[in-house]
Design a protein around this motif. Structure first.
Motif, PDB file in Angstrom:
ATOM      1  N   TYR A   1      57.493  67.169 -19.967  1.00  0.00           N
ATOM      2  CA  TYR A   1      58.616  66.366 -20.454  1.00  0.00           C
ATOM      3  C   TYR A   1      58.231  64.900 -20.373  1.00  0.00           C
ATOM      4  CZ  TYR A   1      59.719  65.472 -15.536  1.00  0.00           C
ATOM      5  OH  TYR A   1      59.656  65.094 -14.226  1.00  0.00           O
ATOM      6  N   ASP A   2      59.016  64.058 -21.028  1.00  0.00           N
ATOM      7  CA  ASP A   2      58.729  62.618 -21.110  1.00  0.00           C
ATOM      8  C   ASP A   2      57.330  62.338 -21.651  1.00  0.00           C
ATOM      9  OD1 ASP A   2      61.236  61.991 -20.204  1.00  0.00           O
ATOM     10  OD2 ASP A   2      60.625  61.542 -18.147  1.00  0.00           O
ATOM     11  N   VAL A   3      56.867  63.172 -22.580  1.00  0.00           N
ATOM     12  CA  VAL A   3      55.555  62.964 -23.196  1.00  0.00           C
ATOM     13  C   VAL A   3      55.720  61.909 -24.292  1.00  0.00           C
ATOM     14  CG1 VAL A   3      53.646  64.025 -24.458  1.00  0.00           C
ATOM     15  CG2 VAL A   3      54.902  65.366 -22.735  1.00  0.00           C
ATOM     16  N   PRO A   4      54.985  60.807 -24.230  1.00  0.00           N
ATOM     17  CA  PRO A   4      55.092  59.791 -25.290  1.00  0.00           C
ATOM     18  C   PRO A   4      54.776  60.400 -26.658  1.00  0.00           C
ATOM     19  CG  PRO A   4      53.890  58.931 -23.407  1.00  0.00           C
ATOM     20  CD  PRO A   4      54.061  60.411 -23.173  1.00  0.00           C
ATOM     21  N   SER A   5      55.461  59.945 -27.688  1.00  0.00           N
ATOM     22  CA  SER A   5      55.371  60.565 -29.014  1.00  0.00           C
ATOM     23  C   SER A   5      53.952  60.575 -29.581  1.00  0.00           C
ATOM     24  CB  SER A   5      56.329  59.886 -29.990  1.00  0.00           C
ATOM     25  OG  SER A   5      55.980  58.525 -30.136  1.00  0.00           O
TER      26      SER A   5
ATOM     27  N   SER B   1      51.202  60.897 -27.794  1.00  0.00           N
ATOM     28  CA  SER B   1      50.288  61.571 -26.868  1.00  0.00           C
ATOM     29  C   SER B   1      50.073  63.025 -27.263  1.00  0.00           C
ATOM     30  CB  SER B   1      50.852  61.529 -25.444  1.00  0.00           C
ATOM     31  OG  SER B   1      50.878  60.209 -24.970  1.00  0.00           O
TER      32      SER B   1
ATOM     33  N   ARG C   1      48.828  66.875 -25.482  1.00  0.00           N
ATOM     34  CA  ARG C   1      48.640  67.622 -24.244  1.00  0.00           C
ATOM     35  C   ARG C   1      47.811  68.864 -24.549  1.00  0.00           C
ATOM     36  NH1 ARG C   1      51.253  65.997 -19.496  1.00  0.00           N
ATOM     37  NH2 ARG C   1      49.721  67.527 -18.826  1.00  0.00           N
TER      38      ARG C   1
ATOM     39  N   SER D   1      63.807  71.784 -25.573  1.00  0.00           N
ATOM     40  CA  SER D   1      64.575  70.696 -26.165  1.00  0.00           C
ATOM     41  C   SER D   1      63.653  69.945 -27.104  1.00  0.00           C
ATOM     42  CB  SER D   1      65.081  69.770 -25.055  1.00  0.00           C
ATOM     43  OG  SER D   1      65.824  68.705 -25.591  1.00  0.00           O
TER      44      SER D   1
ATOM     45  N   SER E   1      61.392  62.677 -29.310  1.00  0.00           N
ATOM     46  CA  SER E   1      62.029  62.052 -28.161  1.00  0.00           C
ATOM     47  C   SER E   1      62.854  63.105 -27.400  1.00  0.00           C
ATOM     48  CB  SER E   1      62.938  60.918 -28.637  1.00  0.00           C
ATOM     49  OG  SER E   1      63.609  60.342 -27.541  1.00  0.00           O
ATOM     50  N   GLY E   2      62.672  63.185 -26.119  1.00  0.00           N
ATOM     51  CA  GLY E   2      63.423  64.129 -25.294  1.00  0.00           C
ATOM     52  C   GLY E   2      62.902  65.555 -25.323  1.00  0.00           C
TER      53      GLY E   2
ATOM     54  N   VAL F   1      61.102  68.947 -24.399  1.00  0.00           N
ATOM     55  CA  VAL F   1      60.698  69.637 -23.173  1.00  0.00           C
ATOM     56  C   VAL F   1      59.947  70.894 -23.602  1.00  0.00           C
ATOM     57  CG1 VAL F   1      61.447  70.786 -21.054  1.00  0.00           C
ATOM     58  CG2 VAL F   1      62.688  68.778 -21.889  1.00  0.00           C
TER      59      VAL F   1
END
Length: 140
Positions: free
Chosen positions: A40-44, A46, A48, A64, A104-105, A107
């Motif tokens: 969560y809170d992964v910058p747009s 970025s 993973r 989400s 944004s947001g 999860v």
């Protein structure tokens, strides 16, 4: 042509007070769940993941928001978007995955078939390609 991963629609119990979604080991999820983690809170901008596994199975769910999963088996590549909390993407062993384009947001929930084991990871794409070529050569 077969897909590199498959979607699994999880059962939803609809209720005016809010929906409930169920994911049970060896029922809805095609493996025993031994580990659960989430991003969560992964910058747009970025990305993973960036790895493959020798043996691990995963079910990836957008709890989400949305994000894209790029899959590669050493020969074929495909990109899918996850954006529904009742639909998971089952990724099996020997499939490279990158996750990006996080809204944004967003999860990202991951249900895994094994406990964390660094020895099960292929973190360098060149190593993965070698293993994928070996696997293809021995299967033909």
């Amino acid at each position: 042509m077969d897909s590199l991963a498959r979607f699994i629609d999880l059962p939803v119990v609809a209720d005016p007070r809010g929906n409930l979604c169920v994911a049970e080991s060896n029922q809805h999820v095609p493996f025993e769940i031994k580990r659960v983690y989430y991003l969560y809170d992964v910058p747009s901008q970025s990305a993973r993941a960036g790895h493959a596994h020798y043996a691990l199975h995963q079910l990836v769910i957008a709890l989400s928001g949305s994000f894209d999963v790029r899959l590669h088996d050493g020969q074929r590549e495909e990109r899918v978007t996850l954006n529904r909390p009742s639909r998971g993407l089952h990724i099996g062993p020997m499939t490279w995955r990158d996750i990006d384009n996080f809204s944004s947001g967003a999860v990202c929930l991951v249900l895994a078939s094994e406990h964390y084991d660094e020895a099960d990871y292929m973190r360098e794409y060149a190593d993965f390609e070698r293993q994928a070529r070996l696997r293809l050569a021995t299967s033909t």
